[in-house]
Scaffold this motif. Structure first.
Motif, short mmCIF file in Angstrom:
data_model
loop_
_atom_site.label_atom_id
_atom_site.label_comp_id
_atom_site.label_asym_id
_atom_site.label_seq_id
_atom_site.Cartn_x
_atom_site.Cartn_y
_atom_site.Cartn_z
N LEU A 49 0.84 -1.08 -0.24
CA LEU A 49 -0.01 -0.05 0.01
C LEU A 49 0.90 1.34 0.04
O LEU A 49 0.42 2.24 0.27
N ALA A 257 -4.94 -7.98 6.64
CA ALA A 257 -5.32 -7.13 5.55
C ALA A 257 -5.95 -5.86 5.83
O ALA A 257 -5.98 -4.59 5.41
N GLY A 261 -5.02 -2.18 5.98
CA GLY A 261 -5.65 -0.82 5.27
C GLY A 261 -5.85 0.28 6.41
O GLY A 261 -5.77 1.37 5.94
N CYS A 282 -9.67 -3.42 1.80
CA CYS A 282 -8.32 -3.91 1.90
C CYS A 282 -8.73 -5.69 2.36
O CYS A 282 -8.19 -6.76 1.63
N SER A 286 -8.61 -8.92 -0.05
CA SER A 286 -7.21 -9.95 -0.05
C SER A 286 -7.87 -11.45 -0.18
O SER A 286 -7.11 -12.42 -0.37
N ILE A 295 -2.57 -7.77 -1.46
CA ILE A 295 -3.49 -6.97 -1.62
C ILE A 295 -3.28 -6.45 -3.28
O ILE A 295 -2.08 -6.10 -3.45
N PRO A 297 -3.87 -3.03 -4.66
CA PRO A 297 -4.40 -1.64 -4.41
C PRO A 297 -5.39 -1.11 -5.38
O PRO A 297 -6.20 -0.47 -4.97
N VAL A 300 -8.61 -2.42 -4.65
CA VAL A 300 -9.26 -1.78 -3.54
C VAL A 300 -9.97 -0.44 -3.81
O VAL A 300 -11.04 -0.19 -3.34
#
Length: 321
Positions: A49, A257, A261, A282, A286, A295, A297, A300
């Motif tokens: 992240l 996760a 996040g 997140c 995951s 993850i 991103p 997300v």
């Protein structure tokens, strides 16, 4: 800088085995081996992240060497205390035909008093340059269950934000030490407050009870999101955050996760509701991956932009329907 603490780090083996049955021979269709333990998983996700993170804890024997080497290969900064006994290996078997998951976690090495003191000294040194410390996971054999509590009290002297994700007696002691945030799952929360929950109203009351026990803020992770009691403009507010049902690849590490996040968003200065939404997104994303702390991103961000995460701030539990 964010520090993650993993006192019982591991090598995690994640196996995908269709039609898994006890007592039979199977072949995997997918597998992954990586450095693990809750704090390590959180560090991996934080690195993905784009947040500055250092992973620390205990690492022992050849397995400990593998843990450090794998983190280094992933470009995750780390500074572990080397111990005499062997770090553990954990195995997770996921059956894609029915979604069931079986975990076998070794109990971990015994740690000496001298090794514990070396870790304390290292953590306090690292914390001089840190804004947040995430303490996560189980304890190695023979370690005082109050160790997390004493670490939290020491870190408070340095004005470092502390977050804790563990269970049982270590969580009970840690909560009384007044960490900034605790983040148990439902079973861990039930054990902490001493009773079972029947519905969201019970869970929303429970996060308030966890704050009454000492935590400054509390989040309970659920399969479809979370409930939380967080400060908004200096006042405690309850939240219910959820995502639509998803077809998971594997659920191991979803809580890690989520917390990564949440921490990433909080470190970036987001509002409490945005932090919870990002954490839930997140955690949900995951579950598309075999292995913990993985993850995407971009996916997300897509979930959030498409309004897949529902955040409700509730003035009282009675508002839950």
């Amino acid at each position: 800088m964010i520090i993650t603490v993993t006192l019982n780090a591991a090598i995690d083996k994640s196996l995908s085995v269709p039609n898994f049955r006890l007592g039979r021979r199977h072949r995997t269709v997918e597998q992954r081996t990586a450095a693990g333990g809750k704090g390590v998983n959180i560090a991996r996700a934080l690195k993905t992240l784009g947040q500055p993170v250092i992973a620390t804890g205990f690492a022992g024997g050849p397995t400990g060497t593998r843990i450090v080497d794998q983190l280094t290969e992933e470009s995750i900064l780390n500074d572990f205390v080397r111990i005499r006994e062997e770090s553990r290996t954990n195995t997770s078997v996921f059956d894609p035909t029915n979604g069931q998951q079986t975990e076998i976690n070794e109990r971990g090495p015994a740690v000496t008093d001298n090794e514990i003191q070396l870790f304390r000294d290292k953590l306090l040194y690292l914390a001089r340059g840190a804004d947040m410390v995430v303490i996560a996971g189980s304890l190695p054999r023979g370690v005082d269950p109050a160790i997390y509590a004493s670490i939290i009290r020491e870190l408070r002297k340095s004005a470092v934000l502390t977050l804790i994700d563990t269970d049982g007696e270590p969580l009970r002691h840690a909560t009384r030490a007044e960490p900034d945030v605790i983040s148990p799952n439902v079973l861990e929360a039930e054990e902490l407050v001493g009773h079972e929950f029947n519905d969201d109203e019970d869970r929303l009351i429970a996060v308030g009870e966890m704050v009454e026990q000492g935590a400054r803020e509390a989040i309970m992770t659920l399969e479809d999101g979370c409930v939380a009691c967080l400060k908004v403009d200096g006042q405690l507010q309850r939240f219910r955050v959820s995502v639509p049902p998803r077809e998971d690849v594997a659920g191991v590490g979803a809580g890690d996760a989520f917390l990564a996040g949440y921490v990433a968003a909080r470190y970036s200065g987001k509002s409490p509701s945005d932090c919870l939404a990002y954490g839930v997104a997140c955690g949900a994303e995951s579950t598309n991956h075999l292995g913990a702390g993985i993850i995407e991103p971009g996916l997300v961000d897509r979930m959030l932009s498409q309004g897949e995460v529902d955040v409700r701030m509730l003035s009282a539990p009675a508002e839950v329907t």
